[in-house]
Write a protein that holds these residues in place. Structure first.
Motif, PDB file in Angstrom:
ATOM      1  N   GLN A 404       0.828  -1.205   0.000  1.00  0.00           N
ATOM      2  CA  GLN A 404       0.000   0.000   0.000  1.00  0.00           C
ATOM      3  C   GLN A 404       0.863   1.255   0.000  1.00  0.00           C
ATOM      4  O   GLN A 404       0.562   2.235  -0.691  1.00  0.00           O
ATOM      5  N   LEU A 405       1.952   1.247   0.760  1.00  0.00           N
ATOM      6  CA  LEU A 405       2.856   2.397   0.785  1.00  0.00           C
ATOM      7  C   LEU A 405       3.495   2.613  -0.582  1.00  0.00           C
ATOM      8  O   LEU A 405       3.621   3.755  -1.047  1.00  0.00           O
ATOM      9  N   ALA A 406       3.921   1.525  -1.223  1.00  0.00           N
ATOM     10  CA  ALA A 406       4.519   1.648  -2.562  1.00  0.00           C
ATOM     11  C   ALA A 406       3.516   2.242  -3.538  1.00  0.00           C
ATOM     12  O   ALA A 406       3.849   3.119  -4.346  1.00  0.00           O
ATOM     13  N   ARG A 407       2.291   1.753  -3.469  1.00  0.00           N
ATOM     14  CA  ARG A 407       1.244   2.281  -4.345  1.00  0.00           C
ATOM     15  C   ARG A 407       1.013   3.765  -4.076  1.00  0.00           C
ATOM     16  O   ARG A 407       0.849   4.564  -5.004  1.00  0.00           O
ATOM     17  N   ALA A 408       0.976   4.128  -2.819  1.00  0.00           N
ATOM     18  CA  ALA A 408       0.725   5.524  -2.459  1.00  0.00           C
ATOM     19  C   ALA A 408       1.838   6.433  -2.973  1.00  0.00           C
ATOM     20  O   ALA A 408       1.577   7.525  -3.486  1.00  0.00           O
ATOM     21  N   ALA A 469      -6.078   3.332  -7.672  1.00  0.00           N
ATOM     22  CA  ALA A 469      -6.349   4.058  -6.435  1.00  0.00           C
ATOM     23  C   ALA A 469      -7.710   3.695  -5.873  1.00  0.00           C
ATOM     24  O   ALA A 469      -7.878   3.516  -4.669  1.00  0.00           O
ATOM     25  N   VAL A 470      -8.698   3.583  -6.738  1.00  0.00           N
ATOM     26  CA  VAL A 470     -10.045   3.252  -6.283  1.00  0.00           C
ATOM     27  C   VAL A 470     -10.112   1.816  -5.788  1.00  0.00           C
ATOM     28  O   VAL A 470     -10.728   1.516  -4.758  1.00  0.00           O
ATOM     29  N   ALA A 471      -9.455   0.896  -6.513  1.00  0.00           N
ATOM     30  CA  ALA A 471      -9.513  -0.508  -6.123  1.00  0.00           C
ATOM     31  C   ALA A 471      -8.813  -0.758  -4.799  1.00  0.00           C
ATOM     32  O   ALA A 471      -9.205  -1.653  -4.045  1.00  0.00           O
TER      33      ALA A 471
END
Length: 719
Positions: A404-408, A469-471
């Protein structure tokens, strides 16, 4: 996602050229083996570019013959009405896409309208919706499709756009006939080439070409591309054994060859033993074992930091990654990420991407790549056959919080890029441009044109980032910030009509987030925006449903602005349906809200709309009363132009009601008011209206004077 990304049996031009001495030149590789101490990988030589494929001449010949063969629907001598469909079937990694690309290159000269191409599998491995693919194909053809149009309408538009053309349609990685059938054109001069893992049951007269492994000679040719001819010449039997161990699968051979090229002192026997020693999960199918074994061999040799970067690349939108994106995902420096990506490409784990969007129209003679104007770093794409393997490793080795941090971090960088792109649409020296000037160089664009090119070329990837982001569902407000930034950037560089299809998709994502998080204000805004687009596209019933939903959400959020807009929009929709009684009723509800809030100008406008609704059904007294009230309210608000317009409409209603003398007096009163307001266009319109009334009253001379005055005013007004 495309499996030709790992080579698919393709050979580079340099692999077939020979140096002066006559021996095949081996590509250079770094001399040392893989580093396991965590140090930064040195940048290797650039990976070879794609050229002709190894082997597959028999399959190419059979596909060419199938094009000329009489179809089942043409046995009677009549020409078919639909395009011929060629199917190249095989497992991911079997070189099916590479074979399709080779066929397209051979056929390009026979199809002057170019090649349309689309990938039918998304980043997450799920089948792409046919309506989304149809819209992308229509965009490539330069045909505008209404935002939010259903699949049937888009399919019909696509067939109309391809009618009379002689083009190639390449549908890559199809998951079934239900994806392909809506995209087939009714154009016998077009040819459709489909890549899939299985048959297309339900589509008539499909010409299948099922791929197995390469023959031994072609498989060894791929190994020689990486290992060089010497190691093949001195140990041909082991080369044959390695080819057999890889089951002739091009993707596995490329990975095995990359491993060997990375170790100049290793022999083919070392490679064979290393492949045989790779442990495989018990549930690995026999057909997948060669690719899994070769991938695991290469992956296990990577230093831990590089292996982590590779795992995280599968999170990139569209599986398209460059050094800054990988840097954001892994939290490392851009130089470290760039060196790692180049190494992965040399090993066959990634493929260089020339900037071709997932769906594009390629004219004969080349293509327009969409450059990354912000970074200028090389871009790479995760191979479709390796993405599931990387996703499994990501889930196994990375904690959910780290993912999640990587995605953010990645999406935060995307937001900053969008802000920079939007700022370039403003004038030099503006506050937004000055703010962007302080950003790192990798987040800045050299010009407005470069920013617009970047947005156009990365549009599909940016939409995919919004879907990511939505998923995720746990990125707090980052998803809304991303969608807001993308919406503003699209509108900054495109007209509302051009941006409408993408805005429709974004508003649907906003609605999904708002419903999941129970945010009634955002839900109302999304529903209103979607309803506006539905109404503009003529989908009145859908617009009515969404306007009612927006009204309910706005009332739940105690949002008077959204409530008023929804009420007025409902009135407008019933007006489109010629249900003027309901239109007047909804306008009346909106009027009550405006009066309660003391919004005089808006209240005056609604009085006029109610008057217009009454006039449509001949309720002249009610219409006159509303227009008089509208003019009076405009006057109290100090809006002379609004007062003049309302007074002019009052005169028009009086004339329709059979009161021409009153209409003439009222129109002259409106003319005096508009002269004070200084609205030349409205003054000209009133002069012409007075001229029409005078003609009906039998005064042609006065009518000519007013008409001449009105025409002079129109001629003097700027366009």
């Amino acid at each position: 996602m495309r499996d030709q990304a790992v080579g698919g049996g393709q050979l580079p031009p340099e692999a077939t050229s020979r140096p002066a001495g006559g021996a095949m030149a081996a590509p250079s590789r770094r001399a040392s083996g893989p580093r396991r101490d965590g140090a930064t990988l040195p940048a290797p030589a650039a990976p070879p570019t794609a050229g002709r494929i190894a082997g597959r001449r028999r399959e190419l010949k059979a596909l060419r013959a199938d094009i000329e063969r009489t179809g089942l629907d043409t046995l009677t001598g009549r020409r078919g009405t639909r395009s011929r469909v060629l199917l190249i079937a095989g497992r991911p990694g079997s070189g099916r896409t590479a074979l399709a690309e080779a066929l397209l290159r051979e056929l390009a000269a026979d199809y002057p309208d170019g090649v349309l191409r689309a990938a039918l599998t998304g980043r997450d491995g799920e089948a792409a919706a046919p309506e989304a693919i149809a819209r992308e194909l229509l965009d490539a053809l330069g045909t505008t499709a209404p935002p939010g149009a259903p699949e049937d309408e888009l399919s019909e538009l696509l067939r109309d756009a391809l009618a009379g053309r002689r083009a190639l349609l390449f549908l890559d990685d199809a998951q079934g006939a239900e994806q392909v059938e809506p995209l087939l054109p009714d154009a016998p001069d077009c040819l459709v080439v489909v890549v899939s893992q299985g048959p297309l049951t339900g589509i008539p007269d499909v010409r299948p070409c099922t791929l197995g492994g390469l023959d031994t000679a072609a498989a060894v040719e791929i190994l020689a591309r990486y290992a060089g001819p010497t190691r093949i010449t001195v140990d041909p039997r082991t080369a044959d054994a390695v080819a057999e161990k890889c089951a002739g699968q091009p993707a596995a051979l490329v990975l095995a060859g990359g491993w060997l090229a990375d170790r100049p002192k290793s022999s083919l026997a070392d490679l064979y033993q290393a492949l045989a020693a790779v442990p495989l999960p018990a549930d690995t199918s026999s057909g997948a074992r060669p690719l899994v074994r070769a991938f695991q061999l290469v992956y296990d040799a990577l230093p831990p930091p590089a292996a982590r970067i590779l795992r995280l690349t599968v999170l990139a939108p569209g599986c398209l990654v460059d050094a800054p994106t990988a840097s954001a995902l892994a939290g490392c420096s851009v130089s470290t990420a760039g060196a790692a990506l180049a190494e992965f490409a040399a090993l066959g784990l990634l493929r260089p991407d020339a900037g071709t969007p997932p769906c594009s129209l390629l004219e004969r003679g080349g293509q327009d790549a969409a450059p990354d104007g912000a970074t200028g770093h090389p871009q790479y794409r995760v191979p479709g056959c390796l993405a599931p393997l990387l996703a499994t490793l990501l889930e196994e080795y990375e904690r959910p919080a780290d993912i999640q941090l990587a995605r953010a971090r990645m999406l935060q960088r995307t937001v900053r890029l969008l802000v920079s792109c939007r700022a370039m649409s403003e004038e030099p020296g503006s506050p937004a441009r000055q703010k962007v000037a302080g950003l790192p160089r990798s987040l800045r664009f050299p010009s407005r044109a470069a920013a617009a090119r970047w947005l156009r070329g990365r549009r599909a990837v940016l939409l995919d980032a919004a879907r990511i982001a939505v998923a995720d569902g746990e990125l707090d407000t980052l998803d809304r910030r991303l969608m807001a930034a993308l919406t503003r950037t699209l509108l900054a560089h495109q007209s509302p009509e051009e941006a409408a299809p993408d805005l429709y998709a974004l508003h649907c994502l906003v609605l999904e987030v708002a419903q999941r998080r129970r945010l009634p204000r955002e839900m109302a805004a999304a529903l209103l925006n979607l309803a506006d687009l539905d109404a503009h596209a003529g989908r009145t019933a859908a617009a009515l449903t969404r306007y009612r939903g927006a009204l309910e959400a706005a009332r739940a959020a105690d949002d008077p602005v959204a409530t008023g807009r929804a009420l007025e929009s409902l009135g407008g929709m019933y007006g489109e349906l010629d249900d003027w009684q309901r239109a007047a009723d909804w306008y009346g509800r909106a009027l009550e809200l405006r009066l309660a809030r003391g919004e005089r100008v808006d209240a005056a406008r609604l009085h006029g709309r109610i008057g217009g609704a009454h006039a449509q059904v001949g309720r002249w007294d009610e219409a006159l009363r509303e227009w008089r009230t509208a003019a009076r309210t405009y006057r109290r608000a100090g809006d002379l132009a609004g007062q003049a317009r309302a007074t002019g409409e009052l005169a028009h209603v009086q004339e329709c009601a059979g009161r021409p003398q009153e209409a003439l007096r009222t129109a002259r009163e409106a003319l005096e008011t508009v002269r004070k307001a200084g609205d030349g266009h409205l003054e000209a319109a009133l002069q012409l209206r007075i001229a029409d009334t005078l003609e009906r009253l039998g005064d042609p001379a006065a009518a000519r004077l007013h008409r001449a005055a009105g025409e002079r005013l129109l001629a003097d007004q700027p366009d």
